[in-house]
Design a protein around this motif. Structure first.
Motif, short mmCIF file in Angstrom:
data_model
loop_
_atom_site.label_atom_id
_atom_site.label_comp_id
_atom_site.label_asym_id
_atom_site.label_seq_id
_atom_site.Cartn_x
_atom_site.Cartn_y
_atom_site.Cartn_z
N ASN A 32 41.65 11.93 38.56
CA ASN A 32 41.09 12.61 39.81
C ASN A 32 40.05 13.86 39.92
O ASN A 32 39.55 14.89 40.86
N SER A 33 40.53 14.34 38.23
CA SER A 33 39.68 15.59 38.77
C SER A 33 38.52 16.15 38.06
O SER A 33 37.66 14.43 37.80
N GLY A 34 37.16 16.46 37.49
CA GLY A 34 36.11 16.78 37.26
C GLY A 34 35.89 17.06 36.17
O GLY A 34 35.13 16.94 35.45
N ILE A 35 37.12 17.55 35.35
CA ILE A 35 37.04 17.46 33.85
C ILE A 35 36.29 16.40 33.12
O ILE A 35 34.90 16.96 32.53
N PRO A 36 36.58 15.26 33.25
CA PRO A 36 35.72 14.36 32.43
C PRO A 36 34.09 13.95 32.55
O PRO A 36 33.88 13.36 32.71
N VAL A 37 34.32 14.66 33.93
CA VAL A 37 32.86 13.58 34.80
C VAL A 37 31.46 15.19 34.45
O VAL A 37 30.60 13.90 33.89
N ILE A 38 32.16 16.18 34.27
CA ILE A 38 30.94 17.51 34.23
C ILE A 38 30.77 17.87 32.47
O ILE A 38 30.31 18.47 31.95
N SER A 39 32.42 18.07 31.52
CA SER A 39 32.38 18.28 30.28
C SER A 39 31.30 18.52 29.70
O SER A 39 30.68 19.01 28.80
N GLU A 40 29.96 17.08 29.63
CA GLU A 40 29.19 16.93 29.11
C GLU A 40 28.46 17.49 28.79
O GLU A 40 27.20 17.74 27.88
N HIS A 41 27.94 18.62 29.84
CA HIS A 41 27.38 19.47 29.96
C HIS A 41 27.15 20.36 29.26
O HIS A 41 26.03 21.80 29.70
N PHE A 42 28.14 21.10 28.71
CA PHE A 42 28.53 22.62 28.43
C PHE A 42 29.09 22.51 26.95
O PHE A 42 29.26 21.14 26.01
N ASP A 43 28.52 23.77 25.91
CA ASP A 43 28.80 22.90 24.73
C ASP A 43 30.34 24.32 24.83
O ASP A 43 31.19 23.04 23.90
N TYR A 44 31.34 24.48 25.72
CA TYR A 44 32.40 24.34 25.42
C TYR A 44 33.50 24.98 26.59
O TYR A 44 32.61 25.10 27.27
N VAL A 45 34.28 23.55 26.70
CA VAL A 45 35.50 23.64 27.76
C VAL A 45 36.00 23.87 27.38
O VAL A 45 37.22 23.35 26.36
N PHE A 46 36.66 25.78 27.77
CA PHE A 46 37.87 25.72 27.29
C PHE A 46 39.40 25.64 29.03
O PHE A 46 39.05 25.68 29.70
N VAL A 47 40.09 25.01 28.69
CA VAL A 47 40.59 23.89 29.94
C VAL A 47 41.91 25.10 30.26
O VAL A 47 42.74 25.71 28.91
N GLN A 48 42.52 25.90 31.07
CA GLN A 48 43.27 26.58 31.58
C GLN A 48 44.17 25.35 32.04
O GLN A 48 45.04 24.22 32.27
N PRO A 49 45.57 25.90 30.94
CA PRO A 49 47.34 24.70 31.02
C PRO A 49 47.94 25.85 32.42
O PRO A 49 47.95 24.74 33.08
N ASN A 50 47.75 26.62 32.46
CA ASN A 50 48.11 27.24 33.67
C ASN A 50 49.37 27.55 33.72
O ASN A 50 50.48 27.52 34.88
N TYR A 51 50.49 26.93 32.47
CA TYR A 51 51.91 27.45 32.72
C TYR A 51 52.47 28.40 32.97
O TYR A 51 53.53 28.50 33.27
N TYR A 52 51.43 28.69 31.78
CA TYR A 52 52.51 30.55 32.22
C TYR A 52 52.50 31.09 33.85
O TYR A 52 53.79 32.01 34.12
N GLN A 101 24.51 16.26 40.00
CA GLN A 101 23.19 16.41 38.89
C GLN A 101 22.53 17.67 38.97
O GLN A 101 22.12 18.29 38.10
N PHE A 102 23.12 19.12 40.08
CA PHE A 102 22.60 20.29 39.91
C PHE A 102 23.36 20.86 38.43
O PHE A 102 22.43 21.42 38.09
N ILE A 103 24.46 20.39 38.22
CA ILE A 103 25.37 21.28 36.65
C ILE A 103 24.49 20.44 35.64
O ILE A 103 24.37 21.75 34.78
N GLU A 104 23.44 19.04 35.84
CA GLU A 104 22.79 18.87 35.08
C GLU A 104 21.67 19.85 34.94
O GLU A 104 21.69 19.43 33.16
N ASP A 105 21.15 19.92 35.51
CA ASP A 105 19.86 20.49 35.23
C ASP A 105 19.64 22.06 35.58
O ASP A 105 19.20 22.62 34.36
N MET A 106 21.15 22.84 35.06
CA MET A 106 21.71 23.97 35.23
C MET A 106 21.50 24.33 33.55
O MET A 106 21.43 25.00 33.40
#
Length: 307
Positions: free
Chosen positions: A175-195, A142-147
């Motif tokens: 298990n992650s929150g990425i599918p849960v709160i991404s809808e509240h952002f204009d852009y979501v740039f996922v870090q693979p962290n492979y490097y 709810q905090f993320i949505e309100d912000m």
């Protein structure tokens, strides 16, 4: 930033360095807030940074950070107490008090992909016990949505760059929150962290993660205006004789003593190879992390097609 071993003579020059490489916007970071001034007064803290940026950088669009923590890693406030009276709302108001036509919006600096889940590392920092975790999770969402709504009401954008570490695509999906709160952002740039991680994080696992980002994740976001993309990652370890945070570097006592620069460059190239394998036209808008030396982006682009 440096280039060819020297720093810029002016902020205008460093902006030109970015523009010459095709970048049309930058993100002002700050280590999730650990390197951002903290007085306890969110309004004044936000206004201070906004004034500094406005007076120093005037020729490129940008996003300004919303600092999650401070100094010793503790949070600047408790998200579960709501957005309306939080430090972060006051920070946003302080930034908005400074008019700057180059500011596109805000960057939510908390990178953990586990936020909005009961495994969120912030739970431990806040002292949330097991019986309170589910309640905290719901309050956090709810905090993320309100912000997000507040920022959008002021005709500004909100972006997020979540770190995924070595977690698999299947784990991130379930298990992650990425599918849960991404809808509240204009852009979501996922870090693979492979490097950054060792050989147990294989190229095949990178392809699997990029396929999830490209094909599966967007279909699970309940907002057609959210752009899902990727962060391309490299640093000075791709340069001959230099160290960095590549998987092919050796550290002793938190100090880098040696890097296999050729392997680091190959690992950076694997990002574009994997994207070409999944979908060559994927991610037309991307975020880039390449340390503080612009020779990194030049060297990687010379070697790696599609970077």
């Amino acid at each position: 930033m440096t280039l060819e071993g020297r720093g810029p003579t002016s902020y205008y020059e460093v902006v030109q360095w970015f523009k010459d490489r095709g970048f049309d916007r930058v993100v002002f970071l700050g280590g999730e807030g650990k390197r951002i001034n903290y007085t306890g007064d969110g309004y004044e803290d936000g206004r201070y940074l906004a004034l500094w940026i406005m007076s120093h950088v005037d020729s490129i669009k940008y996003y300004i950070t919303i600092p999650f923590s401070y100094g010793n890693g503790e949070l600047r406030d408790d998200p579960s107490k709501g957005f309306a009276n939080s430090y972060w709302k006051k920070w946003i108001d302080g930034v908005l008090s400074v008019f700057d036509s180059n500011r596109l919006g805000f960057y939510w600096s908390y990178e953990s992909c586990l936020q909005a889940t009961t495994d969120d590392p912030a739970l431990k920092v806040l002292g949330i016990n097991d019986n309170q975790k589910e309640q905290y999770k719901e309050a956090y969402i709810q905090f993320i949505e309100d912000m997000s709504n507040y920022i959008h009401d002021h005709v500004q954008e909100l972006i997020w760059i979540p770190a995924t570490g070595t977690r698999s695509a299947e784990y991130l999906k379930n298990n992650s929150g990425i599918p849960v709160i991404s809808e509240h952002f204009d852009y979501v740039f996922v870090q693979p962290n492979y490097y950054q991680y060792n050989s147990t994080y294989t190229y095949e696992k990178l392809v699997e993660k990029i396929r999830w980002i490209c094909e599966d994740l967007p279909g699970n976001i309940n907002n057609p205006n959210t752009t899902i993309s990727i962060e391309m990652e490299a640093d000075s370890a791709v340069l001959l004789g230099q160290c960095g945070h590549c998987a092919s570097c050796r550290y002793e006592n938190n100090h880098c003593v040696w890097c296999d620069n050729e392997k680091c460059l190959e690992r950076a190239c694997d990002y574009s190879r994997a994207i070409m394998e999944v979908n060559p036209s994927a991610f037309p808008t991307r975020a880039y992390y390449f340390g503080t030396d612009l020779r990194v982006i030049d060297g990687v682009r010379e070697k790696c097609q599609g970077w």
